[in-house]
Design a protein around this motif. Sequence first.
Motif, PDB file in Angstrom:
ATOM      1  N   TYR A  17      15.196  10.811   3.769  1.00  0.00           N
ATOM      2  CA  TYR A  17      15.571   9.399   3.869  1.00  0.00           C
ATOM      3  C   TYR A  17      16.282   9.006   2.583  1.00  0.00           C
ATOM      4  CZ  TYR A  17      12.469   8.335   7.844  1.00  0.00           C
ATOM      5  OH  TYR A  17      11.866   8.278   9.071  1.00  0.00           O
ATOM      6  N   SER A  18      17.303   8.202   2.688  1.00  0.00           N
ATOM      7  CA  SER A  18      17.933   7.669   1.482  1.00  0.00           C
ATOM      8  C   SER A  18      17.015   6.582   0.924  1.00  0.00           C
ATOM      9  CB  SER A  18      19.316   7.084   1.791  1.00  0.00           C
ATOM     10  OG  SER A  18      19.186   5.859   2.486  1.00  0.00           O
ATOM     11  N   LEU A  19      17.179   6.271  -0.347  1.00  0.00           N
ATOM     12  CA  LEU A  19      16.361   5.220  -0.944  1.00  0.00           C
ATOM     13  C   LEU A  19      16.641   3.873  -0.283  1.00  0.00           C
ATOM     14  CD1 LEU A  19      16.400   6.295  -4.695  1.00  0.00           C
ATOM     15  CD2 LEU A  19      14.721   6.828  -2.919  1.00  0.00           C
ATOM     16  N   MET A  20      17.872   3.668   0.122  1.00  0.00           N
ATOM     17  CA  MET A  20      18.227   2.433   0.812  1.00  0.00           C
ATOM     18  C   MET A  20      17.537   2.369   2.184  1.00  0.00           C
ATOM     19  SD  MET A  20      21.953   0.681   1.138  1.00  0.00           S
ATOM     20  CE  MET A  20      21.987   0.462  -0.630  1.00  0.00           C
ATOM     21  N   GLU A  21      17.463   3.494   2.883  1.00  0.00           N
ATOM     22  CA  GLU A  21      16.769   3.520   4.177  1.00  0.00           C
ATOM     23  C   GLU A  21      15.283   3.201   4.011  1.00  0.00           C
ATOM     24  OE1 GLU A  21      18.820   6.788   7.044  1.00  0.00           O
ATOM     25  OE2 GLU A  21      17.977   7.580   5.169  1.00  0.00           O
ATOM     26  N   ILE A  22      14.670   3.762   2.983  1.00  0.00           N
ATOM     27  CA  ILE A  22      13.247   3.504   2.731  1.00  0.00           C
ATOM     28  C   ILE A  22      13.034   2.019   2.455  1.00  0.00           C
ATOM     29  CG2 ILE A  22      11.298   3.979   1.184  1.00  0.00           C
ATOM     30  CD1 ILE A  22      12.593   6.815   0.777  1.00  0.00           C
ATOM     31  N   ALA A  23      13.876   1.460   1.600  1.00  0.00           N
ATOM     32  CA  ALA A  23      13.761   0.034   1.274  1.00  0.00           C
ATOM     33  C   ALA A  23      13.899  -0.815   2.537  1.00  0.00           C
ATOM     34  CB  ALA A  23      14.815  -0.357   0.242  1.00  0.00           C
ATOM     35  N   GLY A  24      14.868  -0.502   3.370  1.00  0.00           N
ATOM     36  CA  GLY A  24      15.078  -1.267   4.595  1.00  0.00           C
ATOM     37  C   GLY A  24      13.961  -1.094   5.602  1.00  0.00           C
ATOM     38  N   LYS A  25      13.495   0.123   5.750  1.00  0.00           N
ATOM     39  CA  LYS A  25      12.445   0.424   6.729  1.00  0.00           C
ATOM     40  C   LYS A  25      11.150  -0.318   6.413  1.00  0.00           C
ATOM     41  CE  LYS A  25      10.015   4.325   8.760  1.00  0.00           C
ATOM     42  NZ  LYS A  25      10.468   5.189   9.799  1.00  0.00           N
ATOM     43  N   TYR A  26      10.826  -0.479   5.141  1.00  0.00           N
ATOM     44  CA  TYR A  26       9.564  -1.100   4.733  1.00  0.00           C
ATOM     45  C   TYR A  26       9.759  -2.465   4.073  1.00  0.00           C
ATOM     46  CZ  TYR A  26       7.754   3.402   5.973  1.00  0.00           C
ATOM     47  OH  TYR A  26       7.426   4.527   6.679  1.00  0.00           O
ATOM     48  N   ASN A  27      10.950  -3.024   4.199  1.00  0.00           N
ATOM     49  CA  ASN A  27      11.263  -4.342   3.636  1.00  0.00           C
ATOM     50  C   ASN A  27      10.895  -4.418   2.149  1.00  0.00           C
ATOM     51  OD1 ASN A  27      12.324  -6.935   3.863  1.00  0.00           O
ATOM     52  ND2 ASN A  27      10.319  -7.822   4.258  1.00  0.00           N
TER      53      ASN A  27
ATOM     54  N   SER B  70      15.156  -2.027  -5.934  1.00  0.00           N
ATOM     55  CA  SER B  70      14.726  -1.737  -7.305  1.00  0.00           C
ATOM     56  C   SER B  70      13.310  -1.163  -7.346  1.00  0.00           C
ATOM     57  CB  SER B  70      14.813  -2.993  -8.175  1.00  0.00           C
ATOM     58  OG  SER B  70      14.049  -4.040  -7.610  1.00  0.00           O
ATOM     59  N   SER B  71      12.443  -1.595  -6.447  1.00  0.00           N
ATOM     60  CA  SER B  71      11.077  -1.053  -6.393  1.00  0.00           C
ATOM     61  C   SER B  71      11.078   0.394  -5.919  1.00  0.00           C
ATOM     62  CB  SER B  71      10.204  -1.904  -5.463  1.00  0.00           C
ATOM     63  OG  SER B  71      10.014  -3.182  -5.998  1.00  0.00           O
ATOM     64  N   VAL B  72      11.945   0.703  -4.972  1.00  0.00           N
ATOM     65  CA  VAL B  72      12.033   2.076  -4.468  1.00  0.00           C
ATOM     66  C   VAL B  72      12.571   2.997  -5.563  1.00  0.00           C
ATOM     67  CG1 VAL B  72      13.076   3.563  -2.710  1.00  0.00           C
ATOM     68  CG2 VAL B  72      12.277   1.266  -2.099  1.00  0.00           C
ATOM     69  N   TYR B  73      13.589   2.540  -6.285  1.00  0.00           N
ATOM     70  CA  TYR B  73      14.101   3.329  -7.409  1.00  0.00           C
ATOM     71  C   TYR B  73      13.039   3.488  -8.489  1.00  0.00           C
ATOM     72  CZ  TYR B  73      18.940   3.983  -5.987  1.00  0.00           C
ATOM     73  OH  TYR B  73      20.082   4.404  -5.340  1.00  0.00           O
ATOM     74  N   ALA B  74      12.266   2.433  -8.748  1.00  0.00           N
ATOM     75  CA  ALA B  74      11.194   2.508  -9.742  1.00  0.00           C
ATOM     76  C   ALA B  74      10.134   3.521  -9.308  1.00  0.00           C
ATOM     77  CB  ALA B  74      10.567   1.135  -9.960  1.00  0.00           C
ATOM     78  N   ALA B  75       9.841   3.567  -8.009  1.00  0.00           N
ATOM     79  CA  ALA B  75       8.876   4.548  -7.495  1.00  0.00           C
ATOM     80  C   ALA B  75       9.366   5.970  -7.734  1.00  0.00           C
ATOM     81  CB  ALA B  75       8.622   4.308  -6.007  1.00  0.00           C
ATOM     82  N   MET B  76      10.655   6.208  -7.497  1.00  0.00           N
ATOM     83  CA  MET B  76      11.190   7.553  -7.735  1.00  0.00           C
ATOM     84  C   MET B  76      11.208   7.882  -9.227  1.00  0.00           C
ATOM     85  SD  MET B  76      11.519   9.056  -4.905  1.00  0.00           S
ATOM     86  CE  MET B  76      12.245  10.541  -5.608  1.00  0.00           C
ATOM     87  N   ALA B  77      11.526   6.910 -10.060  1.00  0.00           N
ATOM     88  CA  ALA B  77      11.500   7.138 -11.508  1.00  0.00           C
ATOM     89  C   ALA B  77      10.084   7.487 -11.946  1.00  0.00           C
ATOM     90  CB  ALA B  77      12.005   5.902 -12.252  1.00  0.00           C
TER      91      ALA B  77
ATOM     92  N   ARG C  20       0.845  -1.199   0.000  1.00  0.00           N
ATOM     93  CA  ARG C  20       0.000   0.000   0.000  1.00  0.00           C
ATOM     94  C   ARG C  20       0.889   1.261   0.000  1.00  0.00           C
ATOM     95  NH1 ARG C  20      -5.121  -0.205   0.806  1.00  0.00           N
ATOM     96  NH2 ARG C  20      -5.217   1.726   1.996  1.00  0.00           N
ATOM     97  N   ILE C  21       2.163   1.097  -0.254  1.00  0.00           N
ATOM     98  CA  ILE C  21       3.099   2.228  -0.255  1.00  0.00           C
ATOM     99  C   ILE C  21       3.036   2.912  -1.610  1.00  0.00           C
ATOM    100  CG2 ILE C  21       5.503   2.942  -0.001  1.00  0.00           C
ATOM    101  CD1 ILE C  21       5.823   0.475   1.861  1.00  0.00           C
ATOM    102  N   ALA C  22       2.487   4.134  -1.599  1.00  0.00           N
ATOM    103  CA  ALA C  22       2.312   4.895  -2.833  1.00  0.00           C
ATOM    104  C   ALA C  22       3.627   5.527  -3.273  1.00  0.00           C
ATOM    105  CB  ALA C  22       1.253   5.986  -2.642  1.00  0.00           C
ATOM    106  N   VAL C  23       3.706   5.782  -4.558  1.00  0.00           N
ATOM    107  CA  VAL C  23       4.863   6.479  -5.122  1.00  0.00           C
ATOM    108  C   VAL C  23       5.071   7.793  -4.387  1.00  0.00           C
ATOM    109  CG1 VAL C  23       5.667   7.691  -7.190  1.00  0.00           C
ATOM    110  CG2 VAL C  23       4.738   5.370  -7.384  1.00  0.00           C
ATOM    111  N   GLU C  24       3.981   8.505  -4.105  1.00  0.00           N
ATOM    112  CA  GLU C  24       4.118   9.792  -3.418  1.00  0.00           C
ATOM    113  C   GLU C  24       4.684   9.624  -2.010  1.00  0.00           C
ATOM    114  OE1 GLU C  24      -0.084  11.031  -1.451  1.00  0.00           O
ATOM    115  OE2 GLU C  24      -0.081  10.978  -3.621  1.00  0.00           O
ATOM    116  N   ASP C  25       4.385   8.503  -1.345  1.00  0.00           N
ATOM    117  CA  ASP C  25       4.954   8.245  -0.014  1.00  0.00           C
ATOM    118  C   ASP C  25       6.480   8.165  -0.097  1.00  0.00           C
ATOM    119  OD1 ASP C  25       2.311   8.002   0.924  1.00  0.00           O
ATOM    120  OD2 ASP C  25       2.333   5.814   0.737  1.00  0.00           O
ATOM    121  N   VAL C  26       6.957   7.427  -1.086  1.00  0.00           N
ATOM    122  CA  VAL C  26       8.404   7.276  -1.273  1.00  0.00           C
ATOM    123  C   VAL C  26       9.026   8.631  -1.598  1.00  0.00           C
ATOM    124  CG1 VAL C  26      10.215   6.193  -2.663  1.00  0.00           C
ATOM    125  CG2 VAL C  26       8.215   4.860  -1.967  1.00  0.00           C
TER     126      VAL C  26
END
Length: 105
Positions: A43-53, A57-64, A28-34
């Motif tokens: 937050y770094s993209l790595m921190e976001i990925a770690g915080k929400y498991n 690549s999904s976090v980078y895709a959300a930013m793209a 349920r994590i929206a692109v806008e949340d990231v």
Amino acid sequence: MFNSLVSQEHIEISPAVRGGKPRIVGTRIAVEDVAVMHLKMAYSLMEIAGKYNLALSSVYAAMAYYFDHREEIDRRMEEDDELVAALKRNHPSRLQQKLRLLRSE
């Protein structure tokens, strides 16, 4: 509405989930949340990925996806903020009402 340049294995849009906001597949994590966590909360993209498991690549895709649709997503966030502000003005919480009464006494 969906940009084929972003992998469909990472981003999905479902009208029944999060009001149709683009989000990371299976969450349920929206692109806008990231975007908010990264750009506004630093937050770094790595921190976001770690915080929400999440897969990095999904976090980078959300930013793209965010940068590809920035105007639309920013506009929608502003509309959501305006709606929340209007609801708060028109329907104050019981706590807010009690605090106003205490301040006026």
